[in-house]
Scaffold this active site. Structure first.
Site, PDB file in Angstrom:
ATOM      1  N   GLY A 101      23.772  35.065  34.640  1.00  0.00           N
ATOM      2  CA  GLY A 101      23.739  35.500  33.236  1.00  0.00           C
ATOM      3  C   GLY A 101      24.954  35.014  32.460  1.00  0.00           C
ATOM      4  CG  ASP A 116      24.148  29.074  40.713  1.00  0.00           C
ATOM      5  OD1 ASP A 116      23.806  29.549  41.815  1.00  0.00           O
ATOM      6  OD2 ASP A 116      24.423  29.781  39.736  1.00  0.00           O
ATOM      7  N   GLY A 152      29.401  33.526  43.746  1.00  0.00           N
ATOM      8  CA  GLY A 152      29.490  34.616  44.715  1.00  0.00           C
ATOM      9  C   GLY A 152      28.483  35.689  44.382  1.00  0.00           C
ATOM     10  CB  SER A 209      34.213  43.265  38.914  1.00  0.00           C
ATOM     11  OG  SER A 209      33.419  44.384  38.615  1.00  0.00           O
ATOM     12  CG  HIS A 230      32.166  47.615  39.871  1.00  0.00           C
ATOM     13  ND1 HIS A 230      31.835  48.938  39.662  1.00  0.00           N
ATOM     14  CD2 HIS A 230      31.337  46.883  39.080  1.00  0.00           C
ATOM     15  CE1 HIS A 230      30.825  49.006  38.807  1.00  0.00           C
ATOM     16  NE2 HIS A 230      30.499  47.773  38.435  1.00  0.00           N
ATOM     17  CE1 TYR A 275      30.860  41.776  42.593  1.00  0.00           C
ATOM     18  CE2 TYR A 275      31.072  43.891  41.479  1.00  0.00           C
ATOM     19  CZ  TYR A 275      31.014  42.506  41.431  1.00  0.00           C
ATOM     20  OH  TYR A 275      31.101  41.878  40.214  1.00  0.00           O
ATOM     21  CE  LYS A 277      33.618  39.711  41.840  1.00  0.00           C
ATOM     22  NZ  LYS A 277      33.603  38.259  41.585  1.00  0.00           N
ATOM     23  NE  ARG A 319      28.998  52.088  34.846  1.00  0.00           N
ATOM     24  CZ  ARG A 319      29.586  50.948  35.189  1.00  0.00           C
ATOM     25  NH1 ARG A 319      30.898  50.844  35.205  1.00  0.00           N
ATOM     26  NH2 ARG A 319      28.864  49.910  35.529  1.00  0.00           N
TER      27      ARG A 319
HETATM   28  C1  15L Z   1      29.798  43.986  37.667  1.00  0.00           C
HETATM   29  O1  15L Z   1      30.847  43.626  38.170  1.00  0.00           O
HETATM   30  C2  15L Z   1      28.522  43.291  37.997  1.00  0.00           C
HETATM   31  O2  15L Z   1      28.693  41.924  38.264  1.00  0.00           O
HETATM   32  C3  15L Z   1      27.476  43.490  36.932  1.00  0.00           C
HETATM   33  O3  15L Z   1      26.242  43.099  37.458  1.00  0.00           O
HETATM   34  C4  15L Z   1      27.422  44.933  36.451  1.00  0.00           C
HETATM   35  O4  15L Z   1      27.021  45.773  37.509  1.00  0.00           O
HETATM   36  C5  15L Z   1      28.798  45.334  35.936  1.00  0.00           C
HETATM   37  O5  15L Z   1      29.765  45.124  36.918  1.00  0.00           O
HETATM   38  C6  15L Z   1      28.840  46.798  35.467  1.00  0.00           C
HETATM   39  O6  15L Z   1      29.691  47.551  35.938  1.00  0.00           O
HETATM   40  O7  15L Z   1      28.052  47.138  34.613  1.00  0.00           O
END
Ligand code: 15L
Length: 267
Positions: A12, A32, A71, A109, A111, A134, A138, A172
């Site tokens: 995306g 890719d 990734g 991310s 995350h 995940y 990161k 969120r």
């Molecule tokens: C991310 O890091 C992901 O790549 C994406 O797909 C979403 O899940 C995003 O975080 C999110 O937190 O919305």
């Protein structure tokens, strides 16, 4: 920057950057693991599985800068994370070093820091609190970038991307949304800013509901154009009731809830 490589160019974010960076640099090399649409003027197409070092070396050959989006982009079983986001990531940075690449924009991310509570405003200096395997991968990418910056002088902009899209999709995401034009601006800062050695910034728009102190991005000249607030009323009206309390408490949302077994919240 003569030739800029985008990994994960079929995803995306990658396919959006393919359009918004078109013509900005003389050559965009788009890579890719899946086949991509044929090259147009100023484009080169590559197909590489980043866990294969020999292929990665070919992928980075003659490149000046890299936007690493490749990734796995969400939670997955450990073998998948290990191959894509640990081994694959190492291959990209190490091959880049051998090839003399000067700049890397790393798509990390939210995350990596998803276990911070929503009530806390965090900046680029906080220690990671990953919310998933995940997220750990990161945080690892930020560490590996730090090593390659200090030891080998590659300039890194680590962008802790929130949620990318043309509009925020839920409550969120009102706090972590980033629009295509704002992400493009950050990526360009990462590739072009003369002073970057190693920086962490949040990849978010100018959201009124943000959980981040993004002063490090401001310092580098980031001036986001978009804010999720005009979408808030519609987004909140469409939000299903009965959200999980753990998801609601932490910035990482459902990533925090998955496989969660703690008896008490750490906060
Ligand atoms: C991310 O890091 C992901 O790549 C994406 O797909 C979403 O899940 C995003 O975080 C999110 O937190 O919305």
């Amino acid at each position: 920057m003569q030739r800029v490589l985008i990994t994960g160019a079929g995803g995306g974010i990658g396919s959006s950057l393919r359009e918004t960076l078109r013509g900005v640099y003389p050559i965009l090399r788009l890579s890719d693991r899946i086949p991509l649409a044929p090259a147009r003027g100023g484009e080169e197409i590559d197909q590489t599985e980043i866990s294969d070092m020999a292929a990665v070396e070919r992928m980075v050959d003659s490149v000046d800068g890299i936007v690493h989006l490749g990734g796995n982009s969400g939670e997955a079983p450990w073998p998948v994370i290990l191959q894509s986001n640990i081994v694959g990531l190492y291959n990209v940075f190490e091959a880049a070093r051998r090839a003399g690449v000067k700049r890397i924009v790393m798509a990390t991310s939210n995350h990596a820091v998803g276990f911070y509570p929503r009530g806390e405003t965090i900046d680029h200096r906080v220690v990671p609190r990953p919310d998933s395997r995940y997220g750990v991968s990161k945080a690892f990418s930020e560490s590996l970038a730090s090593l390659y910056a200090d030891k080998h002088g590659i300039g890194f902009l680590c962008v802790r991307i929130g949620n990318f899209g043309t509009r925020p999709i839920d409550k969120r995401r009102l706090s972590i949304w980033i629009s295509p034009r704002d992400l493009t601006q950050l990526v360009r800062i990462g590739l072009e800013h003369p002073e970057i050695r190693y920086e962490i910034v949040y990849g978010v728009s100018n959201n009124r509901r943000s959980w981040y102190d993004n002063s490090n991005a401001d310092r580098l000249g980031y001036r986001p154009q978009d804010d999720s607030e005009p979408y808030a009323e519609a987004v909140l009206a469409a939000e299903p009731p009965g959200a999980d309390p753990i998801a609601e408490h932490y910035q990482g949302g459902t990533f925090c809830v998955a496989e969660y077994t703690a008896k008490t919240r750490r906060d």
